[in-house]
Scaffold this motif. Structure first.
Motif, mmCIF file in Angstrom:
data_model
loop_
_atom_site.group_PDB
_atom_site.id
_atom_site.type_symbol
_atom_site.label_atom_id
_atom_site.label_comp_id
_atom_site.label_asym_id
_atom_site.label_seq_id
_atom_site.Cartn_x
_atom_site.Cartn_y
_atom_site.Cartn_z
ATOM 1 N N ALA A 99 38.348 32.322 30.516
ATOM 2 C CA ALA A 99 37.390 31.220 30.387
ATOM 3 C C ALA A 99 36.320 31.303 31.470
ATOM 4 N N PHE A 100 36.728 31.583 32.706
ATOM 5 C CA PHE A 100 35.757 31.698 33.792
ATOM 6 C C PHE A 100 34.837 32.896 33.574
ATOM 7 N N PHE A 101 35.398 34.055 33.208
ATOM 8 C CA PHE A 101 34.584 35.246 32.968
ATOM 9 C C PHE A 101 33.544 34.982 31.874
ATOM 10 N N ALA A 102 33.934 34.278 30.821
ATOM 11 C CA ALA A 102 32.995 33.975 29.738
ATOM 12 C C ALA A 102 31.891 33.042 30.230
ATOM 13 N N LYS A 103 32.266 31.984 30.941
ATOM 14 C CA LYS A 103 31.281 31.006 31.421
ATOM 15 C C LYS A 103 30.313 31.624 32.430
ATOM 16 N N ALA A 104 30.825 32.508 33.312
ATOM 17 C CA ALA A 104 30.004 33.121 34.357
ATOM 18 C C ALA A 104 29.327 34.412 33.895
ATOM 19 N N ALA A 105 29.519 34.795 32.636
ATOM 20 C CA ALA A 105 28.940 36.018 32.060
ATOM 21 C C ALA A 105 29.343 37.270 32.840
ATOM 22 N N ILE A 106 30.620 37.352 33.205
ATOM 23 C CA ILE A 106 31.166 38.524 33.892
ATOM 24 C C ILE A 106 31.410 39.598 32.832
ATOM 25 N N LYS A 107 30.707 40.718 32.951
ATOM 26 C CA LYS A 107 30.740 41.741 31.900
ATOM 27 C C LYS A 107 31.323 43.080 32.338
ATOM 28 N N ASN A 108 31.354 43.350 33.648
ATOM 29 C CA ASN A 108 31.757 44.670 34.127
ATOM 30 C C ASN A 108 33.158 44.710 34.731
ATOM 31 N N LEU A 109 33.746 43.567 34.974
ATOM 32 C CA LEU A 109 35.087 43.487 35.538
ATOM 33 C C LEU A 109 36.096 43.203 34.437
ATOM 34 N N GLU A 110 37.290 43.768 34.578
ATOM 35 C CA GLU A 110 38.385 43.447 33.666
ATOM 36 C C GLU A 110 39.172 42.276 34.245
ATOM 37 N N ALA A 111 39.879 41.576 33.376
ATOM 38 C CA ALA A 111 40.654 40.409 33.795
ATOM 39 C C ALA A 111 42.058 40.824 34.232
ATOM 40 N N TYR A 112 42.170 41.397 35.436
ATOM 41 C CA TYR A 112 43.481 41.721 35.997
ATOM 42 C C TYR A 112 44.103 40.440 36.517
ATOM 43 N N THR A 113 45.414 40.290 36.295
ATOM 44 C CA THR A 113 46.101 39.077 36.738
ATOM 45 C C THR A 113 47.395 39.420 37.464
ATOM 46 N N ASP A 114 47.758 38.527 38.372
ATOM 47 C CA ASP A 114 48.995 38.646 39.155
ATOM 48 C C ASP A 114 49.660 37.275 39.146
ATOM 49 N N SER A 115 49.942 36.771 37.930
ATOM 50 C CA SER A 115 50.446 35.402 37.796
ATOM 51 C C SER A 115 51.824 35.209 38.423
ATOM 52 N N ASP A 116 52.575 36.292 38.622
ATOM 53 C CA ASP A 116 53.860 36.208 39.319
ATOM 54 C C ASP A 116 53.688 36.370 40.828
ATOM 55 N N ASN A 117 52.463 36.614 41.257
ATOM 56 C CA ASN A 117 52.127 36.842 42.667
ATOM 57 C C ASN A 117 52.897 38.002 43.293
ATOM 58 N N ALA A 118 53.262 39.006 42.493
ATOM 59 C CA ALA A 118 53.984 40.175 43.010
ATOM 60 C C ALA A 118 53.113 40.974 43.978
ATOM 61 N N LEU A 119 51.846 41.150 43.630
ATOM 62 C CA LEU A 119 50.942 41.894 44.504
ATOM 63 C C LEU A 119 50.683 41.103 45.785
ATOM 64 N N LEU A 120 50.478 39.806 45.644
ATOM 65 C CA LEU A 120 50.282 38.955 46.814
ATOM 66 C C LEU A 120 51.524 38.990 47.712
ATOM 67 N N ALA A 121 52.715 38.977 47.127
ATOM 68 C CA ALA A 121 53.959 39.024 47.896
ATOM 69 C C ALA A 121 54.092 40.331 48.671
ATOM 70 N N ALA A 122 53.505 41.420 48.140
ATOM 71 C CA ALA A 122 53.546 42.711 48.843
ATOM 72 C C ALA A 122 52.791 42.641 50.168
ATOM 73 N N PHE A 123 51.933 41.651 50.311
ATOM 74 C CA PHE A 123 51.220 41.409 51.566
ATOM 75 C C PHE A 123 51.860 40.242 52.318
ATOM 76 N N ASN A 124 53.137 39.994 52.026
ATOM 77 C CA ASN A 124 53.892 38.905 52.664
ATOM 78 C C ASN A 124 53.212 37.552 52.478
ATOM 79 N N ASN A 125 52.516 37.387 51.348
ATOM 80 C CA ASN A 125 51.806 36.142 51.040
ATOM 81 C C ASN A 125 50.864 35.735 52.164
ATOM 82 N N GLN A 126 50.299 36.715 52.847
ATOM 83 C CA GLN A 126 49.441 36.468 54.001
ATOM 84 C C GLN A 126 47.960 36.690 53.720
ATOM 85 N N LEU A 127 47.566 36.741 52.460
ATOM 86 C CA LEU A 127 46.154 36.932 52.132
ATOM 87 C C LEU A 127 45.512 35.599 51.793
ATOM 88 N N ALA A 128 44.422 35.277 52.474
ATOM 89 C CA ALA A 128 43.620 34.115 52.110
ATOM 90 C C ALA A 128 42.746 34.513 50.928
#
Length: 195
Positions: free
Chosen positions: A130-159
């Motif tokens: 929805a955000f990509f459509a509203k903001a006309a984002i055309k060159n980025l893919e919608a990668y998601t980390d809804s389980d926060n697995a990637l964020l957890a790999a950084f010990n949840n220390q990323l702002a």
């Protein structure tokens, strides 16, 4: 879209230890990069961020996140060329503010560097689409980390937003904590630090 670089003073920085769960840099050259002082960045639109070399040389984590089709992907899938990874969320104002310039950068760097934005939205792809459509984002893919697995790999220390540049061997070059204008000429110079 001029970014003013202002050097910040860091005293007593411990570059000899890595945060828990992260890989230690392999060589003195990598540690020398991490000894660089943080740099303050300010975009013409007033966004502020910090450029940090504190984790330079560390390998990209192997955590699994989802690609635009819902398939599993890891940062190692982008090996062989530099990759710029942006951690963001649709509820994060500076994340949304920088996304159009990150989208422009993805177009400018196509073929030379992978530019990916990984959403940390717990609701997964629907708010991102929805955000990509509203903001006309055309060159980025919608990668998601809804389980926060990637964020957890950084010990949840990323702002959010945090953007990390990896070289073609999957080692961190630098990270930007906060929002910037990614299609700025000064940022283009910083991106050339990855081989």
């Amino acid at each position: 879209m001029l970014i003013a670089l202002v050097l910040l003073v860091l005293a007593g920085c411990d570059t000899g230890t890595s945060p828990k769960g992260q890989v230690q840099a392999d060589s003195p050259t990598d540690n020398a990069k991490s000894a660089k002082a943080d740099v303050g960045l300010e975009s013409a639109n007033g966004m502020r961020a910090t450029l940090s070399y504190a984790s330079a040389g560390q390998k990209a984590p192997m955590a699994v996140f989802a690609d635009a089709k819902g398939g599993d992907v890891t940062l190692s899938d982008f090996a062989g060329r530099p990759v710029l990874v942006n951690f963001w969320a649709t509820w994060c104002a500076p994340c949304k503010a920088e996304m159009p310039t990150l989208d422009a950068l993805a177009s400018l760097e196509k073929g030379r560097m992978a530019v990916i934005a990984v959403s940390q939205d717990l609701e997964g792809r629907p708010p991102v689409d929805a955000f990509f459509a509203k903001a006309a984002i055309k060159n980025l893919e919608a990668y998601t980390d809804s389980d926060n697995a990637l964020l957890a790999a950084f010990n949840n220390q990323l702002a959010l937003p945090t953007t990390i540049l990896y070289d073609s061997e999957g080692r961190e070059v630098w990270r930007v904590i906060g929002g910037v204008e990614w299609d700025d000429a000064e940022m283009a110079k910083l991106l050339r630090e990855a081989a």
